[in-house]
Design an enzyme around this catalytic site. Structure first.
Site, PDB file in Angstrom:
ATOM      1  N   GLY A   1      92.852  -9.941  23.267  1.00 40.34           N
ATOM      2  CA  GLY A   1      94.106  -9.449  23.830  1.00 40.34           C
ATOM      3  C   GLY A   1      93.901  -9.070  25.279  1.00 40.34           C
ATOM      4  O   GLY A   1      93.031  -9.630  25.956  1.00 40.34           O
ATOM      5  N   SER A   2      94.660  -8.096  25.726  1.00 43.30           N
ATOM      6  CA  SER A   2      94.631  -7.764  27.149  1.00 43.30           C
ATOM      7  C   SER A   2      93.415  -6.904  27.508  1.00 43.30           C
ATOM      8  O   SER A   2      92.869  -6.185  26.656  1.00 43.30           O
ATOM      9  CB  SER A   2      95.911  -7.017  27.525  1.00 43.30           C
ATOM     10  OG  SER A   2      95.945  -5.773  26.858  1.00 43.30           O
ATOM     11  N   THR A   3      93.049  -6.947  28.774  1.00 40.74           N
ATOM     12  CA  THR A   3      91.940  -6.125  29.255  1.00 40.74           C
ATOM     13  C   THR A   3      92.276  -4.642  29.087  1.00 40.74           C
ATOM     14  O   THR A   3      91.413  -3.841  28.705  1.00 40.74           O
ATOM     15  CB  THR A   3      91.649  -6.463  30.733  1.00 40.74           C
ATOM     16  OG1 THR A   3      91.368  -7.875  30.802  1.00 40.74           O
ATOM     17  CG2 THR A   3      90.440  -5.713  31.263  1.00 40.74           C
ATOM     18  N   ALA A   4      93.536  -4.284  29.323  1.00 45.22           N
ATOM     19  CA  ALA A   4      93.932  -2.875  29.211  1.00 45.22           C
ATOM     20  C   ALA A   4      93.696  -2.355  27.789  1.00 45.22           C
ATOM     21  O   ALA A   4      93.130  -1.272  27.591  1.00 45.22           O
ATOM     22  CB  ALA A   4      95.404  -2.716  29.592  1.00 45.22           C
ATOM     23  N   THR A   5      94.108  -3.126  26.783  1.00 45.24           N
ATOM     24  CA  THR A   5      93.902  -2.691  25.404  1.00 45.24           C
ATOM     25  C   THR A   5      92.412  -2.718  25.062  1.00 45.24           C
ATOM     26  O   THR A   5      91.911  -1.840  24.340  1.00 45.24           O
ATOM     27  CB  THR A   5      94.715  -3.554  24.420  1.00 45.24           C
ATOM     28  OG1 THR A   5      96.076  -3.522  24.826  1.00 45.24           O
ATOM     29  CG2 THR A   5      94.615  -3.060  22.999  1.00 45.24           C
ATOM     30  N   GLY A   6      91.699  -3.701  25.581  1.00 44.63           N
ATOM     31  CA  GLY A   6      90.247  -3.762  25.342  1.00 44.63           C
ATOM     32  C   GLY A   6      89.566  -2.481  25.802  1.00 44.63           C
ATOM     33  O   GLY A   6      88.696  -1.943  25.098  1.00 44.63           O
TER      34      GLY A   6
ATOM     35  N   GLU B   1      87.384 -10.247  23.532  1.00 46.17           N
ATOM     36  CA  GLU B   1      87.790 -11.451  24.259  1.00 46.17           C
ATOM     37  C   GLU B   1      89.075 -11.087  24.986  1.00 46.17           C
ATOM     38  O   GLU B   1      90.144 -11.022  24.385  1.00 46.17           O
ATOM     39  CB  GLU B   1      87.991 -12.585  23.246  1.00 46.17           C
ATOM     40  CG  GLU B   1      87.762 -13.946  23.844  1.00 46.17           C
ATOM     41  CD  GLU B   1      89.064 -14.560  24.268  1.00 46.17           C
ATOM     42  OE1 GLU B   1      89.593 -14.120  25.315  1.00 46.17           O
ATOM     43  OE2 GLU B   1      89.543 -15.449  23.566  1.00 46.17           O
TER      44      GLU B   1
ATOM     45  N   CYS C   1      94.149 -17.717  26.954  1.00 50.99           N
ATOM     46  CA  CYS C   1      93.229 -16.868  27.727  1.00 50.99           C
ATOM     47  C   CYS C   1      92.337 -17.708  28.618  1.00 50.99           C
ATOM     48  O   CYS C   1      92.149 -17.388  29.791  1.00 50.99           O
ATOM     49  CB  CYS C   1      92.413 -15.989  26.797  1.00 50.99           C
ATOM     50  SG  CYS C   1      91.761 -16.847  25.368  1.00 50.99           S
TER      51      CYS C   1
HETATM   52  P1  NDP Z   1      97.799  -6.385  23.854  1.00 52.47           P
HETATM   53  O1  NDP Z   1      96.391  -6.297  24.326  1.00 52.47           O
HETATM   54  O2  NDP Z   1      98.686  -5.225  24.051  1.00 52.47           O
HETATM   55  O3  NDP Z   1      97.851  -6.685  22.292  1.00 52.47           O
HETATM   56  C1  NDP Z   1      96.836  -7.384  21.577  1.00 52.47           C
HETATM   57  C2  NDP Z   1      96.660  -6.736  20.211  1.00 52.47           C
HETATM   58  O4  NDP Z   1      96.180  -5.394  20.342  1.00 52.47           O
HETATM   59  C3  NDP Z   1      97.943  -6.643  19.407  1.00 52.47           C
HETATM   60  O5  NDP Z   1      97.664  -6.888  18.052  1.00 52.47           O
HETATM   61  C4  NDP Z   1      98.350  -5.197  19.621  1.00 52.47           C
HETATM   62  O6  NDP Z   1      99.191  -4.690  18.637  1.00 52.47           O
HETATM   63  C5  NDP Z   1      97.016  -4.505  19.581  1.00 52.47           C
HETATM   64  N1  NDP Z   1      97.005  -3.191  20.185  1.00 52.47           N
HETATM   65  C6  NDP Z   1      97.897  -2.639  21.043  1.00 52.47           C
HETATM   66  N2  NDP Z   1      97.499  -1.403  21.409  1.00 52.47           N
HETATM   67  C7  NDP Z   1      96.329  -1.179  20.762  1.00 52.47           C
HETATM   68  C8  NDP Z   1      95.402  -0.091  20.751  1.00 52.47           C
HETATM   69  N3  NDP Z   1      95.594   1.001  21.473  1.00 52.47           N
HETATM   70  N4  NDP Z   1      94.292  -0.212  19.997  1.00 52.47           N
HETATM   71  C9  NDP Z   1      94.060  -1.320  19.285  1.00 52.47           C
HETATM   72  N5  NDP Z   1      94.902  -2.380  19.251  1.00 52.47           N
HETATM   73  C10 NDP Z   1      96.015  -2.304  19.989  1.00 52.47           C
HETATM   74  O7  NDP Z   1      98.404  -7.668  24.478  1.00 52.47           O
HETATM   75  P2  NDP Z   1      99.960  -8.001  24.683  1.00 52.47           P
HETATM   76  O8  NDP Z   1     100.382  -8.725  23.489  1.00 52.47           O
HETATM   77  O9  NDP Z   1     100.765  -6.813  25.059  1.00 52.47           O
HETATM   78  O10 NDP Z   1      99.864  -8.941  25.953  1.00 52.47           O
HETATM   79  C11 NDP Z   1      99.686  -8.340  27.235  1.00 52.47           C
HETATM   80  C12 NDP Z   1      98.890  -9.238  28.148  1.00 52.47           C
HETATM   81  O11 NDP Z   1      97.623  -9.508  27.573  1.00 52.47           O
HETATM   82  C13 NDP Z   1      99.495 -10.596  28.396  1.00 52.47           C
HETATM   83  O12 NDP Z   1     100.405 -10.548  29.428  1.00 52.47           O
HETATM   84  C14 NDP Z   1      98.290 -11.425  28.726  1.00 52.47           C
HETATM   85  O13 NDP Z   1      98.008 -11.293  30.094  1.00 52.47           O
HETATM   86  C15 NDP Z   1      97.175 -10.785  27.939  1.00 52.47           C
HETATM   87  N6  NDP Z   1      96.882 -11.490  26.700  1.00 52.47           N
HETATM   88  C16 NDP Z   1      95.668 -12.064  26.592  1.00 52.47           C
HETATM   89  C17 NDP Z   1      95.359 -12.769  25.470  1.00 52.47           C
HETATM   90  C18 NDP Z   1      94.064 -13.444  25.307  1.00 52.47           C
HETATM   91  O14 NDP Z   1      93.995 -14.407  24.564  1.00 52.47           O
HETATM   92  N7  NDP Z   1      92.997 -12.965  25.932  1.00 52.47           N
HETATM   93  C19 NDP Z   1      96.314 -12.939  24.379  1.00 52.47           C
HETATM   94  C20 NDP Z   1      97.555 -12.229  24.560  1.00 52.47           C
HETATM   95  C21 NDP Z   1      97.795 -11.544  25.698  1.00 52.47           C
HETATM   96  P3  NDP Z   1     100.773  -4.657  18.913  1.00 52.47           P
HETATM   97  O15 NDP Z   1     101.177  -6.057  19.229  1.00 52.47           O
HETATM   98  O16 NDP Z   1     101.306  -4.183  17.640  1.00 52.47           O
HETATM   99  O17 NDP Z   1     100.980  -3.711  20.079  1.00 52.47           O
END
Ligand code: NDP
Length: 469
Positions: A221-226, A243, A277
């Site tokens: 997912g996103s770097t911020a959530t990572g 990742e 990604c």
């Molecule tokens: P997020 O990182 O927010 O979400 C990815 C996953 O993490 C989702 O299942 C989400 O759940 C979960 N999540 C959210 N908050 C937390 C937390 N505090 N602790 C643990 N898990 C959490 O990505 P977004 O979907 O908001 O996308 C945002 C940006 O991320 C995009 O604009 C893109 O730039 C990037 N991205 C990168 C990806 C990649 O493959 N590397 C894939 C998708 C996005 P929930 O959806 O329920 O919030």
């Protein structure tokens, strides 16, 4: 068992009181996703704990047999799964999209069950004998994104199961139905409790990353959530594979035939309508062939149909959600305002249904333009002119991302030399994003850490144990 058609698959996973999930191409209702809570998560983790020892007690061969059966189960319902994925995620059925993604789930399961992971002898010199083995971690939490929801779930789940762990999956709130359906199909063959799914929102993901019974988090997912997961997992010292986002550079050398590479360049950037990604997100092209590369890319781009996923003709779809549409729109507007030249696209029809953003190529753009330095994650490619190759490499390395990169040249040795100077987990030569289940894949810098795929990917789902004496 009743045959799994699209309708009864959806009926099996839906909750009639659940959250409405709409098709991002049309706004039509796809289905209703259950609203699981942190309490449901705790129950799921307990089931995973309870079933882990029994699963780990099976032989590696027996667990591999289950993975092969799981691959067959997916293949048997590939079309209903692809239809659901297309409706919910928005991606077309054809092209490197929904059917391709479901096919990749089968391929990755089979590959993951095929690698040989043997005890390794570290020292055997007559005086000392030391070996290393990988034991199960316990319960693994798999948190996934919305861009490749099924395939990435398999990337996380397959090696975890193979290594004797049980798994709790938390899908993105944007694409829960696809992952619920996938897990439902896997569970038609897996023993009970080995794989569970909790379809809640971010708070459920957050609770998973603090849960004391979770030994490892696999996150894409996103770097911020990572970063939040790193902090949240500190107290329980969890293992992590992260990742995260990418802003992959591609460097074209001056010896290529622009027309010959244009289609591969295009798909490197626009696979999954740019929502990938490890897609090519900024392209560096030498002055000498700049105009030819731009023209060749425009010719390919203007021939790739974009539209509703279920239309067999389309190979590009909408952005998956409004937030992502807004990010892409903001970045292209900023590029236009800065004087960059839009070669094609860049002007969405705001009255039409769906989050469609046209395929957009932007030329003569500054190195520090937001469209270059931020991850746009959409169907847009900035094409940056360079005169000095070292400057292009230095700029490619200047951002805090390091997932993938590519070098394009007719001289392989020259390309490999350039690749060695690029800061990225993978550098592809003459393609971009050519992942393979046998070849480890993972990021560096802000793109995360840990390897997935291949034998290295299996080791990442185990705890190493050395026996020495
Ligand atoms: P997020 O990182 O927010 O979400 C990815 C996953 O993490 C989702 O299942 C989400 O759940 C979960 N999540 C959210 N908050 C937390 C937390 N505090 N602790 C643990 N898990 C959490 O990505 P977004 O979907 O908001 O996308 C945002 C940006 O991320 C995009 O604009 C893109 O730039 C990037 N991205 C990168 C990806 C990649 O493959 N590397 C894939 C998708 C996005 P929930 O959806 O329920 O919030």
């Amino acid at each position: 068992m009743t045959e799994l058609t699209f309708d009864n698959l959806l009926a099996a996973i839906e909750d009639s009181n659940g959250r409405e999930i709409l098709n991002p191409a049309t706004g039509e209702l796809v289905g209703r996703a259950p609203r699981h809570t942190v309490s449901d998560l705790n129950d799921a983790v307990q089931r995973a704990v309870d079933s882990q020892q029994g699963w780990a007690a099976l032989t590696d061969e027996e667990r591999c047999h289950y993975l092969f059966k799981a691959a067959d189960a997916i293949a048997a319902v590939a079309e209903p799964l692809a239809q659901l994925l297309s409706r919910e995620q928005g991606k077309p059925l054809n092209g490197p999209n929904a059917r391709f993604e479901v096919g990749a789930c089968t391929a990755w399961l089979q590959a993951t069950a095929s690698f040989e992971l043997k005890e390794e002898t570290l020292v055997d010199d007559g005086e000392k004998h030391a070996v290393i083995n990988y034991r199960p971690i316990g319960v693994v939490g798999a948190i996934g994104p919305w861009n490749w929801p099924m395939m990435i779930t398999i990337w996380q789940v397959a090696p975890a199961l193979r290594m004797g762990n049980t798994v709790v999956v938390k899908p993105s709130e944007y694409t829960p139905l696809s992952v619920l359906a996938l897990v439902y199909v896997l569970n038609t063959v897996l023993p009970e409790g080995v794989l569970t799914i909790v379809s809640g929102e971010g708070d459920v993901g957050a609770a998973l990353s603090t849960h004391e019974d979770i030994g490892k988090i696999m996150f894409t997912g996103s770097t911020a959530t990572g970063k939040k997961i790193i902090e949240a997992s500190a107290d329980t010292i969890k293992r992590l594979t992260l990742e995260l986002g990418g802003n992959d550079a591609g460097i074209v050398l001056d010896d290529v035939d622009p027309t010959a590479i244009a289609e591969d360049l295009f798909w490197g950037a626009f696979i999954n309508t740019g929502q990938t990604c490890a897609a090519l997100k900024r392209l560096y092209v030498p002055d000498a062939i700049y105009d030819e590369v731009c023209a060749a890319l425009v010719a390919v781009a203007e021939n790739m149909p974009m539209g509703v996923g279920l239309d067999e003709h389309n190979v590009l779809g909408p952005l998956q959600n409004k937030a992502q549409f807004d990010i892409v729109d903001r970045l292209v507007t900023a590029a236009k305002d800065s004087g960059a030249r839009v070669l094609t696209g860049g002007d969405p029809d705001r009255d039409a249904p769906g989050y469609f953003y046209p395929t957009t190529l932007v030329a003569d753009i500054d190195l520090d333009n937001p469209l270059v330095v931020e991850e746009q994650f959409g169907p847009v490619l900035p094409i940056i002119r360079y005169t000095d190759l070292d400057d292009a490499i230095a700029h490619a390395n200047s951002l805090d991302y390091g997932l993938g990169a590519s070098v394009w040249s007719s001289d392989r040795e020259r390309a490999v030399n350039v690749a060695a100077g690029i800061e990225a987990g993978t550098v592809w030569i003459n393609n971009h994003g050519g992942i393979d289940p046998r070849i480890p894949f993972g990021g560096i810098k802000g793109s995360g850490f840990g390897l997935e795929f291949g034998v290295e990917g299996l080791k990442a789902l185990g705890v190493p144990q050395v026996i020495s004496g």
